[in-house]
Design an enzyme around this catalytic site. Structure first.
Site, PDB file in Angstrom:
ATOM      1  N   THR A  80       0.811  -1.224   0.000  1.00  0.00           N
ATOM      2  CA  THR A  80       0.000   0.000   0.000  1.00  0.00           C
ATOM      3  C   THR A  80       0.841   1.268   0.000  1.00  0.00           C
ATOM      4  O   THR A  80       0.331   2.347  -0.316  1.00  0.00           O
ATOM      5  CB  THR A  80      -0.932   0.035   1.225  1.00  0.00           C
ATOM      6  OG1 THR A  80      -0.131   0.076   2.416  1.00  0.00           O
ATOM      7  CG2 THR A  80      -1.836  -1.194   1.256  1.00  0.00           C
ATOM      8  N   CYS A 128       2.301   2.740   9.423  1.00  0.00           N
ATOM      9  CA  CYS A 128       1.317   2.804  10.503  1.00  0.00           C
ATOM     10  C   CYS A 128       1.969   2.628  11.861  1.00  0.00           C
ATOM     11  O   CYS A 128       3.079   2.114  11.982  1.00  0.00           O
ATOM     12  CB  CYS A 128       0.275   1.685  10.347  1.00  0.00           C
ATOM     13  SG  CYS A 128      -0.615   1.669   8.786  1.00  0.00           S
ATOM     14  N   CYS A 181      -2.600   0.604  14.981  1.00  0.00           N
ATOM     15  CA  CYS A 181      -3.511   0.975  13.890  1.00  0.00           C
ATOM     16  C   CYS A 181      -4.745   0.072  13.870  1.00  0.00           C
ATOM     17  O   CYS A 181      -4.626  -1.156  13.949  1.00  0.00           O
ATOM     18  CB  CYS A 181      -2.783   0.883  12.547  1.00  0.00           C
ATOM     19  SG  CYS A 181      -3.793   1.479  11.150  1.00  0.00           S
ATOM     20  N   ARG A 213      -7.023  -3.482   9.300  1.00  0.00           N
ATOM     21  CA  ARG A 213      -6.710  -4.915   9.249  1.00  0.00           C
ATOM     22  C   ARG A 213      -5.204  -5.099   9.083  1.00  0.00           C
ATOM     23  O   ARG A 213      -4.573  -4.436   8.260  1.00  0.00           O
ATOM     24  CB  ARG A 213      -7.454  -5.561   8.086  1.00  0.00           C
ATOM     25  CG  ARG A 213      -7.207  -7.059   7.955  1.00  0.00           C
ATOM     26  CD  ARG A 213      -8.015  -7.618   6.803  1.00  0.00           C
ATOM     27  NE  ARG A 213      -7.761  -9.044   6.629  1.00  0.00           N
ATOM     28  CZ  ARG A 213      -8.327  -9.803   5.689  1.00  0.00           C
ATOM     29  NH1 ARG A 213      -9.174  -9.222   4.818  1.00  0.00           N
ATOM     30  NH2 ARG A 213      -8.047 -11.090   5.602  1.00  0.00           N
ATOM     31  N   ARG A 269       4.101   6.809   3.050  1.00  0.00           N
ATOM     32  CA  ARG A 269       3.305   7.958   3.482  1.00  0.00           C
ATOM     33  C   ARG A 269       2.558   7.603   4.769  1.00  0.00           C
ATOM     34  O   ARG A 269       2.237   6.431   5.016  1.00  0.00           O
ATOM     35  CB  ARG A 269       2.323   8.391   2.397  1.00  0.00           C
ATOM     36  CG  ARG A 269       1.246   7.379   2.065  1.00  0.00           C
ATOM     37  CD  ARG A 269       0.349   7.859   0.941  1.00  0.00           C
ATOM     38  NE  ARG A 269      -0.753   6.934   0.674  1.00  0.00           N
ATOM     39  CZ  ARG A 269      -0.660   5.871  -0.101  1.00  0.00           C
ATOM     40  NH1 ARG A 269       0.494   5.589  -0.699  1.00  0.00           N
ATOM     41  NH2 ARG A 269      -1.701   5.073  -0.280  1.00  0.00           N
ATOM     42  N   CYS A 320      -0.234   6.898   7.546  1.00  0.00           N
ATOM     43  CA  CYS A 320      -1.593   6.356   7.539  1.00  0.00           C
ATOM     44  C   CYS A 320      -2.571   7.428   8.007  1.00  0.00           C
ATOM     45  O   CYS A 320      -2.305   8.159   8.965  1.00  0.00           O
ATOM     46  CB  CYS A 320      -1.664   5.137   8.464  1.00  0.00           C
ATOM     47  SG  CYS A 320      -3.334   4.457   8.666  1.00  0.00           S
ATOM     48  N   CYS A 359      -4.531   5.731  11.683  1.00  0.00           N
ATOM     49  CA  CYS A 359      -3.878   5.707  13.005  1.00  0.00           C
ATOM     50  C   CYS A 359      -3.096   6.978  13.287  1.00  0.00           C
ATOM     51  O   CYS A 359      -2.630   7.190  14.401  1.00  0.00           O
ATOM     52  CB  CYS A 359      -2.983   4.479  13.145  1.00  0.00           C
ATOM     53  SG  CYS A 359      -1.552   4.451  12.029  1.00  0.00           S
ATOM     54  N   ASP A 419      23.321  17.620  47.125  1.00  0.00           N
ATOM     55  CA  ASP A 419      22.001  18.048  47.575  1.00  0.00           C
ATOM     56  C   ASP A 419      21.646  17.392  48.912  1.00  0.00           C
ATOM     57  O   ASP A 419      21.716  16.163  49.066  1.00  0.00           O
ATOM     58  CB  ASP A 419      20.958  17.679  46.513  1.00  0.00           C
ATOM     59  CG  ASP A 419      19.597  18.256  46.821  1.00  0.00           C
ATOM     60  OD1 ASP A 419      19.378  19.422  46.482  1.00  0.00           O
ATOM     61  OD2 ASP A 419      18.768  17.541  47.410  1.00  0.00           O
TER      62      ASP A 419
END
Length: 521
Positions: free
Chosen positions: A47, A51, A55, A58, A80, A82, A85, A459
């Protein structure tokens, strides 16, 4: 999938740079395991989308997945973000993938805009390493170049502003760091296949923007001890400048000559802080967000830090009670340094009272609109404190002179409170300033410079917390020796040791302030 995406992703993963276990990552994706959110991103070869592990879409087949350690690595490889998500909503843990100090410091400088008006060569010079070595470190720990990281941050911030605000598109372009509207539009068209305006239509939930204020989400990795953070800040609340009450932190801010205000609350169900930011213009918004993330220590991985520190039995019990404790940062390094000097050898409440007098005497009145009631002043900038008789507000003359000298040093060196080559270098440089000793230098490094290994070993409260069953306290040298096992998280160990004092200090602060005011009257 493009040839660039195939070759770059394959090279990045196959040469072992990421060192991500495929089976573990894939199990996290199948379970939508929130513990892995921010630790890696899943790039899907079929794709071209990357993600978060959580996400809701599926899950892709394992053979189509490439696991990368940062959003910058995924985008550099040609993927690129998603739209479901929203990687811009992921907790930013890029500085915590490794503990290599130069990478963490470089990321902080990039967040502060070092590459908006500079180059990698200038960035590496500030860090004391070669540009080639810095690129190699980024490839090893982040999986992308410094420039890719800067570009990815701009894109994801713009996407967040599109989703969460009603700012005009042109203002979003400049607010997220793009130098032109044309470049902004071209980037989104290339990355998402759509103009920014089309993505705004897909915003989730009601957008928020009121007059000159916007509200945005700042994710973190749970757990987060917001109550302890607020208690620490409440005990040190400066009259007129800060408020830490009713579950929120508020203050006035001055950034590059422009005054505004902020309000921060915890949004625990979404593992995020919700920040309302009011500015005349939003061109410096990335810097405001970077400072807020730093101030509230949002990039920390509390699970990893707790696991490391819990090897010490004394710390283990404290950490189990406060697993989400963070190191409280500060809005401004100069302000932190001034307040550290004010607080030398006096109580927290007394130092806070002096800080209020300093603000009233030398700070400017806040004239912005819409600020919460009680925010009336801006903390004085170096130019307002240099060559002033600061001791006149009620402190030893040497200490007042030290603050004036500190202001002069900050004017002479604008990078005085920027990340140094190393913690040791930062402490050494700070100790060259009049009135800055070892304790003060480490305190400034811890809160103002965000050095995770800073440790003010002298301290008194730390020594008291480390007392044995008979009440015998360790010496500063003994405490420092014990703390060697806490590296590189000694600052977090200090906060855990301080925690009981911080909780009680918030409850006692008002009573002590009343006493001080009565004596002053």
């Amino acid at each position: 999938m493009s040839e660039k995406r195939q070759t770059t992703a394959g090279r990045l993963y196959n040469n072992g740079v990421m060192r991500l276990d495929q089976e573990t990552c894939y199990r996290a994706v199948l379970a939508r395991d929130v513990r892995f959110d921010g630790r890696f991103f899943t790039a899907v070869k079929t794709t071209g989308v990357y993600c978060r592990p959580v996400c809701p879409a599926r899950a892709p087949k394992l053979l189509n997945c490439v696991f990368l350690p940062s959003a910058a690595a995924a985008q550099e490889a040609g993927y690129r973000p998603c739209l479901r998500c929203r990687p811009e909503s992921s907790p930013s843990l890029s500085a915590w993938h490794g503990t290599y100090a130069s990478v963490s410091r470089a990321i902080r400088l990039i967040e502060d805009g070092a590459l908006d008006h500079g180059d990698v060569e200038g960035l590496s010079e500030r860090l004391g390493v070669s540009s080639r070595h810095l690129r190699r470190l980024f490839r090893q720990h982040i999986g992308a170049s410094p420039l890719s990281l800067a570009q990815t941050r701009r894109i994801l911030l713009a996407k967040q502003l599109l989703n969460e605000t009603q700012l005009p598109l042109a203002e979003i372009a400049y607010a997220s760091g793009f130098k032109s509207i044309r470049r902004f539009n071209e980037t989104f068209q290339h990355l998402y296949g759509a103009p920014p305006s089309a993505l705004r239509h897909k915003a989730e939930g009601p957008p928020s923007a009121v007059n000159s204020a916007i509200s945005i989400s700042l994710p973190y990795r749970a757990p987060y001890d917001w109550r302890a953070m607020l208690a620490f800040l409440s005990a040190r609340e400066m009259p007129g400048v800060e408020q830490a009450s009713s579950g929120a932190y508020r203050r006035t801010i001055l950034l590059k000559g422009e005054a505004g205000w902020i309000e921060v609350k915890n949004d625990a169900p979404h593992s995020a802080l919700r920040a309302v930011i009011s500015l005349p213009r939003f061109q410096h918004l990335p810097l405001v967000i970077a400072r807020l993330r730093s101030m509230f220590d949002l990039a920390a991985d509390p699970i990893a830090i707790s696991r490391a520190l819990s090897r010490d039995p004394l710390l283990a019990a404290r950490i189990s009670m406060r697993p989400g404790l963070r190191v409280p940062g500060a809005w401004d390094g100069f302000e932190t340094a001034v307040r550290a000097v004010l607080g030398q050898q006096i109580t927290v409440a007394a130092a806070t009272w002096l800080a209020g007098k300093l603000v009233a005497a030398f700070g400017s009145k806040f004239t912005g609109s819409g600020a919460p009631k009680g925010l009336t002043h801006l903390f004085p900038c170096p130019e307002q404190l240099v060559r002033q008789d600061i001791a006149g507000i009620g402190m030893p003359r040497a200490r007042g002179a030290a603050i004036a000298s500190l202001a002069a040093a900050a004017i002479a060196n604008p990078d005085l409170f920027a990340p140094y080559h190393s913690l040791e270098d930062a402490v050494a440089q700070l100790r060259l300033l009049p009135g800055i000793g070892e304790w003060t230098a480490h305190y400034i490094a811890m809160r103002g410079l965000r050095e995770s290994d800073a440790f003010p070993s002298g301290d008194i409260a730390l020594m008291r917390a480390m007392a044995d069953a008979d009440g015998k306290r360790p010496s500063a040298a003994g405490l420092l020796s014990r703390a060697e096992n806490w590296r590189p998280w000694r600052a977090y160990a200090a906060v855990h040791l301080w925690a009981p004092d911080a909780a009680s200090a918030a409850a006692n602060a008002n009573a002590e302030k009343d006493t001080i005011n009565a004596l002053a009257d």
